[in-house]
Scaffold this motif. Structure first.
Motif, PDB file in Angstrom:
ATOM      1  N   VAL A  49       0.871  -1.176   0.000  1.00 11.06           N
ATOM      2  CA  VAL A  49       0.000   0.000   0.000  1.00 11.06           C
ATOM      3  C   VAL A  49       0.907   1.224   0.000  1.00 11.06           C
ATOM      4  CG1 VAL A  49      -1.733   1.288   1.296  1.00 11.06           C
ATOM      5  CG2 VAL A  49      -1.868  -1.205   1.181  1.00 11.06           C
ATOM      6  N   PHE A  50       0.621   2.158  -0.913  1.00 17.78           N
ATOM      7  CA  PHE A  50       1.426   3.372  -0.983  1.00 17.78           C
ATOM      8  C   PHE A  50       0.523   4.560  -1.235  1.00 17.78           C
ATOM      9  CE2 PHE A  50       1.224   1.632  -5.241  1.00 17.78           C
ATOM     10  CZ  PHE A  50       1.018   2.727  -6.068  1.00 17.78           C
ATOM     11  N   GLU A  51       0.999   5.735  -0.866  1.00 20.09           N
ATOM     12  CA  GLU A  51       0.231   6.958  -1.072  1.00 20.09           C
ATOM     13  C   GLU A  51       0.763   7.713  -2.270  1.00 20.09           C
ATOM     14  OE1 GLU A  51      -0.387   9.469   2.264  1.00 20.09           O
ATOM     15  OE2 GLU A  51      -1.309   7.874   3.442  1.00 20.09           O
ATOM     16  N   ASN A  52      -0.146   8.181  -3.095  1.00 19.71           N
ATOM     17  CA  ASN A  52       0.128   8.999  -4.271  1.00 19.71           C
ATOM     18  C   ASN A  52       0.944   8.266  -5.331  1.00 19.71           C
ATOM     19  OD1 ASN A  52      -1.388  11.108  -3.174  1.00 19.71           O
ATOM     20  ND2 ASN A  52       0.380  11.886  -2.080  1.00 19.71           N
ATOM     21  N   TYR A  53       2.251   8.164  -5.155  1.00 21.57           N
ATOM     22  CA  TYR A  53       3.115   7.486  -6.116  1.00 21.57           C
ATOM     23  C   TYR A  53       3.967   6.467  -5.389  1.00 21.57           C
ATOM     24  CZ  TYR A  53       2.109  11.722  -8.816  1.00 21.57           C
ATOM     25  OH  TYR A  53       1.485  12.755  -9.455  1.00 21.57           O
ATOM     26  N   LEU A  54       4.357   5.433  -6.078  1.00 21.51           N
ATOM     27  CA  LEU A  54       5.214   4.403  -5.489  1.00 21.51           C
ATOM     28  C   LEU A  54       6.482   5.003  -4.894  1.00 21.51           C
ATOM     29  CD1 LEU A  54       5.729   1.386  -5.018  1.00 21.51           C
ATOM     30  CD2 LEU A  54       6.680   1.276  -7.331  1.00 21.51           C
ATOM     31  N   THR A  55       7.030   6.023  -5.554  1.00 18.28           N
ATOM     32  CA  THR A  55       8.282   6.615  -5.084  1.00 18.28           C
ATOM     33  C   THR A  55       8.102   7.512  -3.855  1.00 18.28           C
ATOM     34  OG1 THR A  55       8.020   8.298  -6.802  1.00 18.28           O
ATOM     35  CG2 THR A  55       9.504   6.455  -7.284  1.00 18.28           C
ATOM     36  N   HIS A  56       6.874   7.669  -3.371  1.00 18.36           N
ATOM     37  CA  HIS A  56       6.675   8.397  -2.117  1.00 18.36           C
ATOM     38  C   HIS A  56       6.953   7.501  -0.920  1.00 18.36           C
ATOM     39  CE1 HIS A  56       4.003  11.958  -3.597  1.00 18.36           C
ATOM     40  NE2 HIS A  56       5.134  11.861  -4.237  1.00 18.36           N
ATOM     41  N   THR A  57       6.860   6.183  -1.112  1.00 10.07           N
ATOM     42  CA  THR A  57       7.088   5.264   0.002  1.00 10.07           C
ATOM     43  C   THR A  57       8.204   4.255  -0.270  1.00 10.07           C
ATOM     44  OG1 THR A  57       5.329   3.855  -0.822  1.00 10.07           O
ATOM     45  CG2 THR A  57       4.728   5.388   0.915  1.00 10.07           C
ATOM     46  N   SER A  58       8.849   4.394  -1.416  1.00 12.64           N
ATOM     47  CA  SER A  58       9.960   3.492  -1.725  1.00 12.64           C
ATOM     48  C   SER A  58      11.022   4.270  -2.505  1.00 12.64           C
ATOM     49  CB  SER A  58       9.472   2.290  -2.534  1.00 12.64           C
ATOM     50  OG  SER A  58       8.970   2.700  -3.779  1.00 12.64           O
ATOM     51  N   ASP A  59      12.210   3.707  -2.566  1.00 13.62           N
ATOM     52  CA  ASP A  59      13.318   4.338  -3.269  1.00 13.62           C
ATOM     53  C   ASP A  59      13.628   3.570  -4.547  1.00 13.62           C
ATOM     54  OD1 ASP A  59      14.469   6.458  -1.351  1.00 13.62           O
ATOM     55  OD2 ASP A  59      14.226   4.695  -0.062  1.00 13.62           O
ATOM     56  N   SER A  60      13.758   4.285  -5.634  1.00  9.02           N
ATOM     57  CA  SER A  60      14.178   3.693  -6.896  1.00  9.02           C
ATOM     58  C   SER A  60      15.697   3.530  -6.849  1.00  9.02           C
ATOM     59  CB  SER A  60      13.774   4.610  -8.052  1.00  9.02           C
ATOM     60  OG  SER A  60      14.222   4.080  -9.265  1.00  9.02           O
ATOM     61  N   VAL A  61      16.172   2.303  -7.086  1.00  6.73           N
ATOM     62  CA  VAL A  61      17.606   2.020  -7.056  1.00  6.73           C
ATOM     63  C   VAL A  61      17.973   1.160  -8.263  1.00  6.73           C
ATOM     64  CG1 VAL A  61      17.772   2.131  -4.528  1.00  6.73           C
ATOM     65  CG2 VAL A  61      17.353  -0.064  -5.638  1.00  6.73           C
ATOM     66  N   SER A  62      19.254   1.131  -8.585  1.00  8.03           N
ATOM     67  CA  SER A  62      19.698   0.255  -9.675  1.00  8.03           C
ATOM     68  C   SER A  62      19.582  -1.205  -9.244  1.00  8.03           C
ATOM     69  CB  SER A  62      21.134   0.578 -10.062  1.00  8.03           C
ATOM     70  OG  SER A  62      22.022   0.132  -9.050  1.00  8.03           O
ATOM     71  N   GLY A  63      19.827  -1.459  -7.959  1.00  3.15           N
ATOM     72  CA  GLY A  63      19.811  -2.824  -7.443  1.00  3.15           C
ATOM     73  C   GLY A  63      21.122  -3.549  -7.640  1.00  3.15           C
ATOM     74  N   THR A  64      21.994  -2.990  -8.478  1.00  2.72           N
ATOM     75  CA  THR A  64      23.262  -3.648  -8.772  1.00  2.72           C
ATOM     76  C   THR A  64      24.467  -2.894  -8.214  1.00  2.72           C
ATOM     77  OG1 THR A  64      23.396  -2.513 -10.899  1.00  2.72           O
ATOM     78  CG2 THR A  64      22.363  -4.689 -10.893  1.00  2.72           C
ATOM     79  N   ASP A  65      24.277  -1.655  -7.809  1.00  4.92           N
ATOM     80  CA  ASP A  65      25.368  -0.802  -7.332  1.00  4.92           C
ATOM     81  C   ASP A  65      25.494  -0.941  -5.813  1.00  4.92           C
ATOM     82  OD1 ASP A  65      26.980   1.307  -6.456  1.00  4.92           O
ATOM     83  OD2 ASP A  65      26.225   2.692  -7.973  1.00  4.92           O
ATOM     84  N   LEU A  66      26.599  -1.547  -5.363  1.00  2.00           N
ATOM     85  CA  LEU A  66      26.804  -1.773  -3.926  1.00  2.00           C
ATOM     86  C   LEU A  66      26.889  -0.466  -3.139  1.00  2.00           C
ATOM     87  CD1 LEU A  66      29.317  -4.749  -4.094  1.00  2.00           C
ATOM     88  CD2 LEU A  66      26.972  -4.825  -3.240  1.00  2.00           C
TER      89      LEU A  66
END
Length: 177
Positions: A49-66
């Motif tokens: 469950v998120f408010e407004n946009y996904l990026t308001h409650t989560s962080d966009s990351v590459s997932g590969t960069d340590l």
């Protein structure tokens, strides 16, 4: 005995390995922290469950960069020791972004399991479907728990319905201004 720095590096390496277990290419990765394993399991089973946009409650990351994952862990540690990993197919995101171009909407709104009752409210609540949840990483025990229903290409028929509702709302809203 290992020092704190090497243990933390192992933690980040294991998080990285979990995130990239399926290759990690052609998907956008988002991370969300929560304080309890019970909540992490619930998100994996029911969606986020998120408010407004996904990026308001989560962080966009590459997932590969340590380094990026290490930074994420440092700045989000206070939110909890369970990191939810969300992965969505890039082609799906690009297709939705193309369809909602010139509207105020975000692709994550189209992906929602349910749309808010009133699209004019200040704060809108959405729910990202559970197939977009790769799983969660438990930083206490340094292990990942994979979602058996994970499918970054998930595309049920209600996405098109959501898209039509949002586009209709945008058209009507603009015609009343």
């Amino acid at each position: 005995m290992k020092n704190k720095t090497s243990r933390f590096s192992e933690d980040i390496q294991l998080l990285h390995d979990f995130i990239t277990m399926n290759g990690g290419e052609n998907v956008s990765t988002f991370l969300h922290c929560t304080p309890s394993e019970k909540t992490a399991r619930q998100i994996m089973e029911e969606g986020l469950v998120f408010e407004n946009y996904l990026t308001h409650t989560s962080d966009s990351v590459s997932g590969t960069d340590l380094v990026e994952l290490n930074y994420f862990r440092l700045i989000r540690r206070s939110y909890g020791d369970y990191t939810i990993i969300i992965q969505i197919d890039n082609k799906l995101i690009q297709d939705l972004n193309r369809k909602i171009r010139n509207t105020p909407f975000h692709f994550s709104e189209v992906l929602s399991k349910r749309l808010p009752d009133h699209l004019n409210a200040e704060s809108l609540s959405y729910q990202l479907p559970e197939p977009f949840i790769l799983g969660y990483f438990d930083h206490i025990h340094n292990r990942g728990k994979k979602n058996p229903r994970f499918d970054p290409c998930y595309h049920p028929s209600f996405f098109e319905k959501n898209l039509q509702i949002l586009l209709h709302h945008h058209t009507n809203h603009n015609s009343h201004e």
